[in-house]
Design a protein around this motif. Sequence first.
Motif, mmCIF file in Angstrom:
data_model
loop_
_atom_site.group_PDB
_atom_site.id
_atom_site.type_symbol
_atom_site.label_atom_id
_atom_site.label_comp_id
_atom_site.label_asym_id
_atom_site.label_seq_id
_atom_site.Cartn_x
_atom_site.Cartn_y
_atom_site.Cartn_z
ATOM 1 N N THR A 93 0.804 -1.210 0.000
ATOM 2 C CA THR A 93 0.000 0.000 0.000
ATOM 3 C C THR A 93 0.841 1.266 0.000
ATOM 4 O O THR A 93 2.019 1.238 0.353
ATOM 5 C CB THR A 93 -0.939 -0.008 1.228
ATOM 6 N N ALA A 94 0.210 2.354 -0.368
ATOM 7 C CA ALA A 94 0.852 3.668 -0.319
ATOM 8 C C ALA A 94 0.598 4.345 1.027
ATOM 9 O O ALA A 94 1.114 5.426 1.280
ATOM 10 C CB ALA A 94 0.327 4.544 -1.452
ATOM 11 N N VAL A 95 -0.188 3.714 1.888
ATOM 12 C CA VAL A 95 -0.509 4.285 3.195
ATOM 13 C C VAL A 95 0.722 4.159 4.092
ATOM 14 O O VAL A 95 1.059 3.074 4.556
ATOM 15 C CB VAL A 95 -1.728 3.579 3.836
ATOM 16 N N ASP A 96 1.387 5.289 4.312
ATOM 17 C CA ASP A 96 2.643 5.319 5.063
ATOM 18 C C ASP A 96 2.426 5.978 6.419
ATOM 19 O O ASP A 96 2.946 7.042 6.698
ATOM 20 C CB ASP A 96 3.709 6.068 4.255
ATOM 21 N N GLU A 97 1.618 5.333 7.238
ATOM 22 C CA GLU A 97 1.344 5.846 8.576
ATOM 23 C C GLU A 97 1.599 4.728 9.576
ATOM 24 O O GLU A 97 1.189 3.586 9.363
ATOM 25 C CB GLU A 97 -0.109 6.313 8.681
ATOM 26 N N GLU A 98 2.255 5.078 10.654
ATOM 27 C CA GLU A 98 2.599 4.088 11.671
ATOM 28 C C GLU A 98 1.367 3.328 12.156
ATOM 29 O O GLU A 98 1.382 2.105 12.289
ATOM 30 C CB GLU A 98 3.286 4.783 12.847
ATOM 31 N N MET A 99 0.282 4.038 12.402
ATOM 32 C CA MET A 99 -0.923 3.391 12.924
ATOM 33 C C MET A 99 -1.511 2.409 11.909
ATOM 34 O O MET A 99 -2.079 1.384 12.293
ATOM 35 C CB MET A 99 -1.962 4.451 13.321
ATOM 36 N N SER A 100 -1.360 2.690 10.627
ATOM 37 C CA SER A 100 -1.857 1.767 9.601
ATOM 38 C C SER A 100 -1.079 0.459 9.626
ATOM 39 O O SER A 100 -1.661 -0.621 9.494
ATOM 40 C CB SER A 100 -1.754 2.405 8.216
ATOM 41 N N VAL A 101 0.219 0.558 9.802
ATOM 42 C CA VAL A 101 1.044 -0.650 9.891
ATOM 43 C C VAL A 101 0.623 -1.461 11.111
ATOM 44 O O VAL A 101 0.403 -2.673 11.027
ATOM 45 C CB VAL A 101 2.550 -0.303 9.972
ATOM 46 N N ALA A 109 -2.216 -9.265 9.149
ATOM 47 C CA ALA A 109 -1.261 -9.214 8.038
ATOM 48 C C ALA A 109 0.054 -9.838 8.493
ATOM 49 O O ALA A 109 0.467 -9.674 9.637
ATOM 50 C CB ALA A 109 -1.030 -7.776 7.588
ATOM 51 N N ASN A 110 0.697 -10.553 7.604
ATOM 52 C CA ASN A 110 2.005 -11.128 7.909
ATOM 53 C C ASN A 110 3.119 -10.122 7.669
ATOM 54 O O ASN A 110 4.193 -10.238 8.248
ATOM 55 C CB ASN A 110 2.263 -12.365 7.047
ATOM 56 N N ASP A 111 2.849 -9.156 6.790
ATOM 57 C CA ASP A 111 3.876 -8.186 6.439
ATOM 58 C C ASP A 111 3.195 -6.957 5.848
ATOM 59 O O ASP A 111 1.994 -6.982 5.549
ATOM 60 C CB ASP A 111 4.849 -8.790 5.422
ATOM 61 N N TYR A 112 3.979 -5.901 5.663
ATOM 62 C CA TYR A 112 3.459 -4.622 5.192
ATOM 63 C C TYR A 112 4.536 -3.979 4.335
ATOM 64 O O TYR A 112 5.657 -3.795 4.802
ATOM 65 C CB TYR A 112 3.158 -3.742 6.407
ATOM 66 N N MET A 113 4.210 -3.689 3.088
ATOM 67 C CA MET A 113 5.171 -3.054 2.186
ATOM 68 C C MET A 113 4.578 -1.786 1.599
ATOM 69 O O MET A 113 3.404 -1.757 1.236
ATOM 70 C CB MET A 113 5.558 -4.007 1.058
ATOM 71 N N LEU A 114 5.429 -0.777 1.492
ATOM 72 C CA LEU A 114 4.996 0.494 0.917
ATOM 73 C C LEU A 114 5.212 0.518 -0.587
ATOM 74 O O LEU A 114 6.211 0.001 -1.089
ATOM 75 C CB LEU A 114 5.765 1.650 1.557
ATOM 76 N N LYS A 115 4.261 1.137 -1.283
ATOM 77 C CA LYS A 115 4.408 1.378 -2.713
ATOM 78 C C LYS A 115 5.192 2.671 -2.891
ATOM 79 O O LYS A 115 5.025 3.582 -2.092
ATOM 80 C CB LYS A 115 3.033 1.507 -3.375
ATOM 81 N N PRO A 116 6.007 2.792 -3.905
ATOM 82 C CA PRO A 116 6.282 1.773 -4.918
ATOM 83 C C PRO A 116 7.074 0.613 -4.315
ATOM 84 O O PRO A 116 7.962 0.807 -3.488
ATOM 85 C CB PRO A 116 7.091 2.514 -5.978
ATOM 86 N N ILE A 117 6.730 -0.572 -4.751
ATOM 87 C CA ILE A 117 7.287 -1.792 -4.172
ATOM 88 C C ILE A 117 8.612 -2.147 -4.833
ATOM 89 O O ILE A 117 8.721 -2.153 -6.057
ATOM 90 C CB ILE A 117 6.277 -2.947 -4.336
ATOM 91 N N SER A 118 9.583 -2.461 -4.013
ATOM 92 C CA SER A 118 10.841 -3.015 -4.509
ATOM 93 C C SER A 118 10.578 -4.493 -4.786
ATOM 94 O O SER A 118 10.264 -5.259 -3.866
ATOM 95 C CB SER A 118 11.942 -2.869 -3.459
ATOM 96 N N LEU A 119 10.703 -4.887 -6.037
ATOM 97 C CA LEU A 119 10.407 -6.274 -6.395
ATOM 98 C C LEU A 119 11.379 -7.250 -5.739
ATOM 99 O O LEU A 119 10.981 -8.345 -5.335
ATOM 100 C CB LEU A 119 10.398 -6.432 -7.912
ATOM 101 N N ALA A 120 12.627 -6.857 -5.601
ATOM 102 C CA ALA A 120 13.607 -7.739 -4.957
ATOM 103 C C ALA A 120 13.233 -7.976 -3.495
ATOM 104 O O ALA A 120 13.278 -9.110 -3.004
ATOM 105 C CB ALA A 120 15.008 -7.146 -5.065
ATOM 106 N N ILE A 121 12.846 -6.920 -2.800
ATOM 107 C CA ILE A 121 12.452 -7.064 -1.393
ATOM 108 C C ILE A 121 11.151 -7.851 -1.291
ATOM 109 O O ILE A 121 11.010 -8.719 -0.423
ATOM 110 C CB ILE A 121 12.338 -5.685 -0.710
ATOM 111 N N LEU A 122 10.210 -7.594 -2.186
ATOM 112 C CA LEU A 122 8.948 -8.338 -2.172
ATOM 113 C C LEU A 122 9.208 -9.831 -2.356
ATOM 114 O O LEU A 122 8.687 -10.656 -1.599
ATOM 115 C CB LEU A 122 8.004 -7.834 -3.261
ATOM 116 N N ARG A 123 10.020 -10.190 -3.333
ATOM 117 C CA ARG A 123 10.313 -11.614 -3.563
ATOM 118 C C ARG A 123 10.983 -12.234 -2.337
ATOM 119 O O ARG A 123 10.662 -13.362 -1.952
ATOM 120 C CB ARG A 123 11.175 -11.783 -4.807
ATOM 121 N N ALA A 124 11.897 -11.507 -1.714
ATOM 122 C CA ALA A 124 12.576 -12.029 -0.520
ATOM 123 C C ALA A 124 11.586 -12.239 0.621
ATOM 124 O O ALA A 124 11.625 -13.268 1.308
ATOM 125 C CB ALA A 124 13.691 -11.079 -0.092
ATOM 126 N N ARG A 125 10.705 -11.295 0.825
ATOM 127 C CA ARG A 125 9.719 -11.425 1.905
ATOM 128 C C ARG A 125 8.735 -12.551 1.615
ATOM 129 O O ARG A 125 8.375 -13.319 2.509
ATOM 130 C CB ARG A 125 8.985 -10.105 2.113
#
Length: 173
Positions: A93-101, A109-125
């Motif tokens: 998501t593009a929601v970059d707020e501590e409370m949202s995480v 949720a098992n994890d939380y990633m900010l957009k724009p997404i790093s594909l390398a980090i996404l694949r690793a996670r």
Amino acid sequence: MTAPLPTSIRARKQVLIVDDVEDNRILLDRALRASGYATLHADGGRAALSIISANRPDIVLLDWMMPGFSGLETLRAIRELHPRTLLPVIMCTAVDEEMSVVTAMSEGANDYMLKPISLAILRARMSSHLDQRDALASATTEKQQAERRLGEQARQMFTAMGRDRSSGDRFTR
């Protein structure tokens, strides 16, 4: 020489991509297919729930900000049927707020990633979450097998003890 693919990729895991923006789904689809994953797509939360019910994906990439049924509502519905240990969900998501995480993680949720997404980090996670899920499933299976063996051994022991007692043998200390 190339490094071997992680276990979770070698097994051709199925990823459900849930995002109301088609370009985002296409970008993730291409990158994940190139990495050896199979993909499914949903343009919203209700469609995602139908796909999960029919196809049982291995992992879900879930956008938060979607019209109608939000990503958070979708996450809650997923968790009513599938625990986080069996179906990992990564909020993207593009929601970059501590409370949202904090909210997303507390809702399952098992994890939380900010957009724009790093594909390398996404694949690793993704690989990490899938490997954890597979290890837990394997450990659970091994535990169940050990419990069955122990139960069978106990039955055999008690059966043997019953035969010994019926023949007049006594156990002494």
